[in-house]
Design a protein around this motif. Sequence first.
Motif, PDB file in Angstrom:
ATOM      1  N   LYS A 118     -21.705   4.538  -2.966  1.00  0.00           N
ATOM      2  CA  LYS A 118     -20.540   4.727  -3.829  1.00  0.00           C
ATOM      3  C   LYS A 118     -19.497   3.683  -3.504  1.00  0.00           C
ATOM      4  O   LYS A 118     -19.497   3.069  -2.427  1.00  0.00           O
ATOM      5  CB  LYS A 118     -19.947   6.128  -3.665  1.00  0.00           C
ATOM      6  N   LEU A 119     -18.615   3.464  -4.463  1.00  0.00           N
ATOM      7  CA  LEU A 119     -17.470   2.580  -4.294  1.00  0.00           C
ATOM      8  C   LEU A 119     -16.198   3.361  -4.609  1.00  0.00           C
ATOM      9  O   LEU A 119     -16.225   4.307  -5.406  1.00  0.00           O
ATOM     10  CB  LEU A 119     -17.576   1.366  -5.219  1.00  0.00           C
ATOM     11  N   SER A 120     -15.107   2.956  -4.008  1.00  0.00           N
ATOM     12  CA  SER A 120     -13.830   3.627  -4.262  1.00  0.00           C
ATOM     13  C   SER A 120     -12.737   2.592  -4.466  1.00  0.00           C
ATOM     14  O   SER A 120     -12.699   1.552  -3.805  1.00  0.00           O
ATOM     15  CB  SER A 120     -13.464   4.557  -3.107  1.00  0.00           C
ATOM     16  N   LEU A 121     -11.860   2.892  -5.392  1.00  0.00           N
ATOM     17  CA  LEU A 121     -10.638   2.119  -5.614  1.00  0.00           C
ATOM     18  C   LEU A 121      -9.466   3.057  -5.401  1.00  0.00           C
ATOM     19  O   LEU A 121      -9.444   4.162  -5.942  1.00  0.00           O
ATOM     20  CB  LEU A 121     -10.602   1.553  -7.034  1.00  0.00           C
ATOM     21  N   ALA A 122      -8.495   2.618  -4.616  1.00  0.00           N
ATOM     22  CA  ALA A 122      -7.354   3.483  -4.318  1.00  0.00           C
ATOM     23  C   ALA A 122      -6.061   2.713  -4.463  1.00  0.00           C
ATOM     24  O   ALA A 122      -5.987   1.514  -4.165  1.00  0.00           O
ATOM     25  CB  ALA A 122      -7.474   4.058  -2.910  1.00  0.00           C
ATOM     26  N   VAL A 123      -5.042   3.401  -4.922  1.00  0.00           N
ATOM     27  CA  VAL A 123      -3.675   2.882  -4.931  1.00  0.00           C
ATOM     28  C   VAL A 123      -2.807   3.941  -4.260  1.00  0.00           C
ATOM     29  O   VAL A 123      -2.976   5.142  -4.503  1.00  0.00           O
ATOM     30  CB  VAL A 123      -3.168   2.576  -6.351  1.00  0.00           C
ATOM     31  N   ASN A 124      -1.896   3.496  -3.415  1.00  0.00           N
ATOM     32  CA  ASN A 124      -1.103   4.472  -2.685  1.00  0.00           C
ATOM     33  C   ASN A 124       0.265   3.897  -2.353  1.00  0.00           C
ATOM     34  O   ASN A 124       0.408   2.715  -2.018  1.00  0.00           O
ATOM     35  CB  ASN A 124      -1.806   4.879  -1.386  1.00  0.00           C
ATOM     36  N   TYR A 125       1.268   4.764  -2.446  1.00  0.00           N
ATOM     37  CA  TYR A 125       2.628   4.434  -2.041  1.00  0.00           C
ATOM     38  C   TYR A 125       2.982   5.271  -0.831  1.00  0.00           C
ATOM     39  O   TYR A 125       2.781   6.495  -0.828  1.00  0.00           O
ATOM     40  CB  TYR A 125       3.610   4.713  -3.181  1.00  0.00           C
ATOM     41  N   ASP A 126       3.486   4.643   0.219  1.00  0.00           N
ATOM     42  CA  ASP A 126       3.926   5.359   1.409  1.00  0.00           C
ATOM     43  C   ASP A 126       5.286   4.837   1.832  1.00  0.00           C
ATOM     44  O   ASP A 126       5.552   3.629   1.779  1.00  0.00           O
ATOM     45  CB  ASP A 126       2.944   5.172   2.569  1.00  0.00           C
ATOM     46  N   LEU A 127       6.138   5.745   2.264  1.00  0.00           N
ATOM     47  CA  LEU A 127       7.403   5.366   2.867  1.00  0.00           C
ATOM     48  C   LEU A 127       7.138   5.057   4.336  1.00  0.00           C
ATOM     49  O   LEU A 127       6.958   5.948   5.158  1.00  0.00           O
ATOM     50  CB  LEU A 127       8.416   6.503   2.731  1.00  0.00           C
ATOM     51  N   VAL A 128       7.073   3.763   4.656  1.00  0.00           N
ATOM     52  CA  VAL A 128       6.762   3.351   6.023  1.00  0.00           C
ATOM     53  C   VAL A 128       7.876   3.763   6.975  1.00  0.00           C
ATOM     54  O   VAL A 128       7.626   4.239   8.078  1.00  0.00           O
ATOM     55  CB  VAL A 128       6.545   1.822   6.076  1.00  0.00           C
ATOM     56  N   ASN A 129       9.119   3.575   6.538  1.00  0.00           N
ATOM     57  CA  ASN A 129      10.264   3.965   7.354  1.00  0.00           C
ATOM     58  C   ASN A 129      11.404   4.424   6.470  1.00  0.00           C
ATOM     59  O   ASN A 129      11.739   3.761   5.477  1.00  0.00           O
ATOM     60  CB  ASN A 129      10.745   2.801   8.231  1.00  0.00           C
ATOM     61  N   ASN A 130      11.975   5.554   6.823  1.00  0.00           N
ATOM     62  CA  ASN A 130      13.205   6.017   6.196  1.00  0.00           C
ATOM     63  C   ASN A 130      14.345   5.663   7.151  1.00  0.00           C
ATOM     64  O   ASN A 130      14.421   6.187   8.254  1.00  0.00           O
ATOM     65  CB  ASN A 130      13.125   7.529   5.965  1.00  0.00           C
ATOM     66  N   PHE A 131      15.222   4.756   6.738  1.00  0.00           N
ATOM     67  CA  PHE A 131      16.270   4.256   7.628  1.00  0.00           C
ATOM     68  C   PHE A 131      17.527   5.132   7.643  1.00  0.00           C
ATOM     69  O   PHE A 131      18.493   4.793   8.334  1.00  0.00           O
ATOM     70  CB  PHE A 131      16.654   2.829   7.235  1.00  0.00           C
ATOM     71  N   ASP A 132      17.536   6.232   6.898  1.00  0.00           N
ATOM     72  CA  ASP A 132      18.710   7.098   6.876  1.00  0.00           C
ATOM     73  C   ASP A 132      18.938   7.684   8.268  1.00  0.00           C
ATOM     74  O   ASP A 132      18.122   8.475   8.768  1.00  0.00           O
ATOM     75  CB  ASP A 132      18.536   8.228   5.866  1.00  0.00           C
ATOM     76  N   ASN A 133      20.031   7.295   8.901  1.00  0.00           N
ATOM     77  CA  ASN A 133      20.289   7.748  10.267  1.00  0.00           C
ATOM     78  C   ASN A 133      21.765   7.529  10.592  1.00  0.00           C
ATOM     79  O   ASN A 133      22.474   6.797   9.885  1.00  0.00           O
ATOM     80  CB  ASN A 133      19.409   7.005  11.269  1.00  0.00           C
ATOM     81  N   GLU A 134      22.207   8.156  11.684  1.00  0.00           N
ATOM     82  CA  GLU A 134      23.603   8.029  12.083  1.00  0.00           C
ATOM     83  C   GLU A 134      23.757   8.468  13.527  1.00  0.00           C
ATOM     84  O   GLU A 134      23.132   9.433  13.961  1.00  0.00           O
ATOM     85  CB  GLU A 134      24.471   8.897  11.174  1.00  0.00           C
TER      86      GLU A 134
END
Length: 502
Positions: A118-134
């Motif tokens: 079998k073959l697979s094609l994938a597309v994906n979005y990931d938030l690598v880093n959320n910079f919201d901080n204090e």
Amino acid sequence: MRKLFILGIGMLCTFANAQNIDDVIRYSNDNPQGTARFQAMGGAFGALGGDLSSLNINPAGSAVFNFSEFTVTGSNYNRNNDATYGNSISNTDINSLEINQAGGVFVFNASDDSPWRKLSLAVNYDLVNNFDNEFRASGSSNQGIDNYFLNFAQGQALGPLRVQNGERIDDAYLDIGSSIGFGAQQAFLGFQSGLIEPNDDTDENTGYFSNAQYTNVNQEYAQITSGYNSKFTLNLAGQYQENLYLGASLNFHTVFYDKLTTFDETGYDAASDIQSTRFDNFLHTEGNGFSFSLGAIAKLNDNIRVGGSYQSPTWYRLTDDISQRINTDSPVGNPNISLIDFNIISLFPEYTIKTPSKLTGSAAIIFGKEGLLSFDYGYQDMSQAELRPTSDTAFANENQFISEQLGVVNSYRIGGEYRIDQVSLRAGYRFEEGPYENEEIIGDLTGYSGGIGYSFGPSRLDLSFSKTEQDTNDFLFDSGASNSAMVNRINTNISLGYSVKF
């Protein structure tokens, strides 16, 4: 009216606020939260696959899917920081809500006479880093903000630091930054605010002293960051015969990062001409990046799988702009110093950060339909990171500093899943060494996670809880003074994901 000035390469060579080792560490920290199942198991998916966020570890993972699938995940990010400065501890606690993952995989079965099952094609979005901080720090110190400005001013001729006849102070600020550099620009702020004074009043003077008199000063500092580093992945993978999965991914990053720092200083001696100082900075960074990854997963038998993957360096192309403002009650300060504010923007030339490549080795034990155990080991040599162009003298010096200060980061992830009919119970553990050779600057990161999933047949609902903790030593100034706050950072994420097969 906003004033924007594009600064030349001379300014770039002496820019100390944004383009340094801190940025290399920030953008090398490829830490996707991923799907709720991925988070619950500590991200230990290098030999497992079958999860869209597993592509961040091993691109062969999409070939493990037996059906096409779509997954979306939302997370609540909680950031709890305890900052110790002097004898004082300050706590901040913030929350943010994000759609941190969305993607799909399409599975195509091959013909019976092909070795590719079998073959697979994938597309994906990931938030690598959320910079919201204090975080906020408050306490007393024997090193005042005057040391920051004196460090830049010593050796700088006084003449260019004057406002010329008929010239506005904000125009002079931008012109000095463009023609002489960031260091002279900081010396200009110190001089025009009345915080520092020349040893003599001639244009050729190159020595300065502080107008602030103190033994100890009271300081309040805040650092507020926001933004994200996201990754969009295009993936191709296939199953070769019965026991081998191979895959490759192209990754496209998008970066938006804002950092606001505010600094207030009081408590000077009664005889001091200056009794209060406020100095604020705003940095904005944006850009994009590219990387690729290769990987394989092998079934040794029905129960044991092993995997290996290579993640290339990420090449980021970034631009920075900064805004500053300073105010003192100095009697000799320029009364128009308030015209230099956050509407006066210095834009810097584009530059590149190359993060180090990463190798990952993985193993997993599959207990039929009852459950599994998985382990990942990652290796990344942070001393190989670079700021570019390397022909730039300041970047070359900073790269030498990076190679001396940073070392190998070893990371370990362990995850498990136990299934009871339609219910899946999950847990994970994560350990990652700090990037500095001196562990007192950034300590090791430890994390724990757990979660539950429920299958509705073709669809599944997943819930996860993950918590990481790390100590960092954050410096209040980029140069001139060694004031720093020890910050205990606890990040807690609660994520909910939905997956559907089709």
